[in-house]
Motif scaffolding. Sequence first.
Motif, PDB file in Angstrom:
ATOM      1  N   VAL A   1     -82.153 -64.674  22.780  1.00  0.00           N
ATOM      2  CA  VAL A   1     -80.765 -64.247  22.988  1.00  0.00           C
ATOM      3  C   VAL A   1     -79.919 -64.639  21.783  1.00  0.00           C
ATOM      4  N   PHE A   2     -80.114 -65.841  21.271  1.00  0.00           N
ATOM      5  CA  PHE A   2     -79.382 -66.320  20.100  1.00  0.00           C
ATOM      6  C   PHE A   2     -79.623 -65.414  18.902  1.00  0.00           C
ATOM      7  N   VAL A   3     -80.882 -65.062  18.663  1.00  0.00           N
ATOM      8  CA  VAL A   3     -81.218 -64.212  17.519  1.00  0.00           C
ATOM      9  C   VAL A   3     -80.552 -62.841  17.657  1.00  0.00           C
ATOM     10  N   PHE A   4     -80.648 -62.233  18.838  1.00  0.00           N
ATOM     11  CA  PHE A   4     -80.092 -60.899  19.012  1.00  0.00           C
ATOM     12  C   PHE A   4     -78.562 -60.885  19.003  1.00  0.00           C
ATOM     13  N   GLU A   5     -77.934 -62.013  19.305  1.00  0.00           N
ATOM     14  CA  GLU A   5     -76.478 -62.090  19.276  1.00  0.00           C
ATOM     15  C   GLU A   5     -75.933 -62.396  17.879  1.00  0.00           C
ATOM     16  N   ASN A   6     -76.779 -62.883  16.976  1.00  0.00           N
ATOM     17  CA  ASN A   6     -76.319 -63.293  15.644  1.00  0.00           C
ATOM     18  C   ASN A   6     -77.051 -62.538  14.547  1.00  0.00           C
ATOM     19  N   THR A   7     -76.979 -61.221  14.593  1.00  0.00           N
ATOM     20  CA  THR A   7     -77.694 -60.418  13.611  1.00  0.00           C
ATOM     21  C   THR A   7     -76.833 -60.007  12.419  1.00  0.00           C
ATOM     22  N   ARG A   8     -75.539 -60.248  12.480  1.00  0.00           N
ATOM     23  CA  ARG A   8     -74.687 -59.826  11.358  1.00  0.00           C
ATOM     24  C   ARG A   8     -75.022 -60.648  10.107  1.00  0.00           C
ATOM     25  N   HIS A   9     -74.783 -60.047   8.963  1.00  0.00           N
ATOM     26  CA  HIS A   9     -75.074 -60.715   7.697  1.00  0.00           C
ATOM     27  C   HIS A   9     -73.909 -61.619   7.300  1.00  0.00           C
ATOM     28  N   VAL A  10     -74.240 -62.748   6.717  1.00  0.00           N
ATOM     29  CA  VAL A  10     -73.233 -63.680   6.209  1.00  0.00           C
ATOM     30  C   VAL A  10     -73.564 -63.972   4.753  1.00  0.00           C
ATOM     31  N   LYS A  11     -72.544 -64.311   4.002  1.00  0.00           N
ATOM     32  CA  LYS A  11     -72.742 -64.693   2.599  1.00  0.00           C
ATOM     33  C   LYS A  11     -72.822 -66.205   2.521  1.00  0.00           C
ATOM     34  N   ILE A  12     -73.861 -66.686   1.877  1.00  0.00           N
ATOM     35  CA  ILE A  12     -74.078 -68.124   1.739  1.00  0.00           C
ATOM     36  C   ILE A  12     -74.150 -68.445   0.258  1.00  0.00           C
ATOM     37  N   ARG A  13     -73.421 -69.465  -0.137  1.00  0.00           N
ATOM     38  CA  ARG A  13     -73.424 -69.859  -1.544  1.00  0.00           C
ATOM     39  C   ARG A  13     -73.897 -71.298  -1.635  1.00  0.00           C
ATOM     40  N   ILE A  14     -74.986 -71.492  -2.357  1.00  0.00           N
ATOM     41  CA  ILE A  14     -75.519 -72.832  -2.579  1.00  0.00           C
ATOM     42  C   ILE A  14     -75.519 -73.082  -4.082  1.00  0.00           C
ATOM     43  N   ILE A  15     -74.636 -73.936  -4.527  1.00  0.00           N
ATOM     44  CA  ILE A  15     -74.439 -74.332  -5.918  1.00  0.00           C
ATOM     45  C   ILE A  15     -74.108 -73.132  -6.813  1.00  0.00           C
ATOM     46  N   GLY A  16     -74.983 -72.173  -6.981  1.00  0.00           N
ATOM     47  CA  GLY A  16     -74.721 -71.064  -7.890  1.00  0.00           C
ATOM     48  C   GLY A  16     -74.748 -69.711  -7.241  1.00  0.00           C
ATOM     49  N   PRO A  17     -75.933 -69.228  -6.941  1.00  0.00           N
ATOM     50  CA  PRO A  17     -76.028 -67.844  -6.451  1.00  0.00           C
ATOM     51  C   PRO A  17     -75.501 -67.671  -5.022  1.00  0.00           C
ATOM     52  N   GLU A  18     -75.015 -66.469  -4.768  1.00  0.00           N
ATOM     53  CA  GLU A  18     -74.542 -66.128  -3.430  1.00  0.00           C
ATOM     54  C   GLU A  18     -75.575 -65.200  -2.796  1.00  0.00           C
ATOM     55  N   VAL A  19     -76.005 -65.539  -1.588  1.00  0.00           N
ATOM     56  CA  VAL A  19     -77.042 -64.786  -0.906  1.00  0.00           C
ATOM     57  C   VAL A  19     -76.466 -64.222   0.382  1.00  0.00           C
ATOM     58  N   SER A  20     -76.920 -63.032   0.764  1.00  0.00           N
ATOM     59  CA  SER A  20     -76.515 -62.433   2.028  1.00  0.00           C
ATOM     60  C   SER A  20     -77.746 -62.340   2.928  1.00  0.00           C
ATOM     61  N   MET A  21     -77.625 -62.867   4.141  1.00  0.00           N
ATOM     62  CA  MET A  21     -78.737 -62.841   5.093  1.00  0.00           C
ATOM     63  C   MET A  21     -78.194 -62.895   6.503  1.00  0.00           C
ATOM     64  N   PRO A  22     -79.021 -62.548   7.484  1.00  0.00           N
ATOM     65  CA  PRO A  22     -78.560 -62.656   8.875  1.00  0.00           C
ATOM     66  C   PRO A  22     -78.243 -64.110   9.232  1.00  0.00           C
ATOM     67  N   LEU A  23     -77.215 -64.275  10.035  1.00  0.00           N
ATOM     68  CA  LEU A  23     -76.786 -65.617  10.426  1.00  0.00           C
ATOM     69  C   LEU A  23     -77.910 -66.401  11.087  1.00  0.00           C
ATOM     70  N   TRP A  24     -78.681 -65.753  11.985  1.00  0.00           N
ATOM     71  CA  TRP A  24     -79.751 -66.468  12.682  1.00  0.00           C
ATOM     72  C   TRP A  24     -80.790 -66.986  11.708  1.00  0.00           C
ATOM     73  N   LEU A  25     -81.063 -66.244  10.640  1.00  0.00           N
ATOM     74  CA  LEU A  25     -82.060 -66.672   9.670  1.00  0.00           C
ATOM     75  C   LEU A  25     -81.570 -67.882   8.877  1.00  0.00           C
ATOM     76  N   ALA A  26     -80.282 -67.862   8.518  1.00  0.00           N
ATOM     77  CA  ALA A  26     -79.706 -69.003   7.804  1.00  0.00           C
ATOM     78  C   ALA A  26     -79.747 -70.263   8.666  1.00  0.00           C
ATOM     79  N   LEU A  27     -79.399 -70.113   9.945  1.00  0.00           N
ATOM     80  CA  LEU A  27     -79.425 -71.272  10.843  1.00  0.00           C
ATOM     81  C   LEU A  27     -80.847 -71.743  11.106  1.00  0.00           C
ATOM     82  N   ALA A  28     -81.787 -70.824  11.222  1.00  0.00           N
ATOM     83  CA  ALA A  28     -83.189 -71.205  11.422  1.00  0.00           C
ATOM     84  C   ALA A  28     -83.719 -71.943  10.198  1.00  0.00           C
ATOM     85  N   ALA A  29     -83.330 -71.500   9.012  1.00  0.00           N
ATOM     86  CA  ALA A  29     -83.751 -72.188   7.784  1.00  0.00           C
ATOM     87  C   ALA A  29     -83.201 -73.615   7.759  1.00  0.00           C
TER      88      ALA A  29
END
Length: 84
Positions: free
Chosen positions: A38-66
């Motif tokens: 349910v969590f995965v299917f509710e959080n499928t929108r892409h978010v921009k994540i910036r770590i030190i340098g590069p900005e990455v776009s990925m699904p929110l659930w994947l970022a939280l799982a990582a």
Amino acid sequence: MSSRPKGPAAGGASGGRLRELATPGRIALLAVAVLALVFVFENTRHVKIRIIGPEVSMPLWLALAAMLVVGWLLGRYVSVRGRR
């Protein structure tokens, strides 16, 4: 001969087997798995994540799982180092 009733209602082969499979731990694991889906299917929108340098776009659930995996690995590392 025994006068005990047989069958699922009396705890026969199939009734006992079902009770073996439906342990509290397995029911809890199934509930957590359903909540995770349910969590995965509710959080499928892409978010921009910036770590030190590069900005990455990925699904929110994947970022939280990582982050969950990174936290789990760090916890294991600290736990193992603390035992030595």
